[in-house]
Design an enzyme around this catalytic site. Structure first.
Site, PDB file in Angstrom:
ATOM      1  CG  ASP A 183      -2.000  -1.029   1.157  1.00  0.00           C
ATOM      2  OD1 ASP A 183      -2.641  -1.116   0.097  1.00  0.00           O
ATOM      3  OD2 ASP A 183      -2.209  -1.748   2.142  1.00  0.00           O
ATOM      4  CG  ASP A 190      -6.652  -3.843   0.701  1.00  0.00           C
ATOM      5  OD1 ASP A 190      -6.599  -4.286   1.860  1.00  0.00           O
ATOM      6  OD2 ASP A 190      -5.842  -3.007   0.255  1.00  0.00           O
TER       7      ASP A 190
END
Length: 217
Positions: free
Chosen positions: A26, A170
């Site tokens: 991320d 996610d």
């Protein structure tokens, strides 16, 4: 990897090498999302030890500016947010094609407050779509239950068109919801806190995978 132990990062990299399927990275800029994560030095360090593919999730403004550099780290998958492209006035198709031109799988991500139908015009240009089941920017959030219907709606559209587009999910993913996510149509489950904060992270990964596979077999 946002939930990994960065003081002992190599240990967690080896965990994913041994038990996981991909490294989900991320990348946050503090502008598109109200948080900062890590940049090229950390990604490059992971790349040196990773034996699994790297999946780079860009939660940043102007993602097109950074795609060449992340491609050079060895990323196998790169996704960016539809909202970021629209806010910049850029064509998501061009960015998806930029990623694919580097031989990398291209993904388009959306937050939970974006209608999934906004993904539909871009499905032919994407290798995968990333449906956030929490709001982008912070780890450890609770899973948003409405995500199941959103995943199913995208899966229906993909099947209707006969496309080979995977769905990645996610946020708040765990062994408890892995089976239901797979049943809704998810192909890739991204788990952070439920793995790295578990008493036995390797077993947590195995349980997520087993529950997902049992649902679709």
């Amino acid at each position: 990897m946002l939930s990994a132990d960065f003081l002992h990062l190599e240990k967690d990299v080896e965990l994913v090498n041994a038990e996981g399927d991909i490294f989900h990275l991320d990348i946050m800029d503090g502008t598109f999302v109200p948080n900062l994560s890590y940049g090229f030095p950390v990604v490059q360090a992971i790349a040196r030890k990773a034996t699994r593919p790297m999946d780079v999730h860009l939660m940043i403004v102007h993602p097109e500016k950074y795609i060449p550099r992340f491609a050079d780290t060895g990323a196998a998958m790169i996704s960016f947010h539809l909202e970021a492209a629209e806010d910049d006035g850029n064509d998501p198709v061009e960015i998806l094609r930029m990623i694919r031109s580097r031989g990398i799988q291209a993904g388009l991500a959306i937050d939970p407050d974006v209608p999934v139908e906004k993904l539909f015009p871009y499905l032919e240009e994407a290798d995968f779509v990333l449906i956030m089941s929490v709001f982008a920017g912070f780890g450890g959030q609770s899973f948003i239950e409405a995500s199941y219907k959103r995943i199913a709606a995208v899966r229906d559209e993909i099947q209707k068109r006969g496309l080979n587009v995977r769905i990645e999910v996610d946020g708040g993913v765990s062994a408890a919801n892995a089976g239901r996510l797979a049943a809704a149509g998810a192909d890739i489950l991204v788990a952070g806190s439920s793995v790295f904060k578990a008493e036995d992270p390797a077993e947590a990964i195995r349980r997520i995978r087993s529950n997902a596979l049992n649902q679709i077999m």
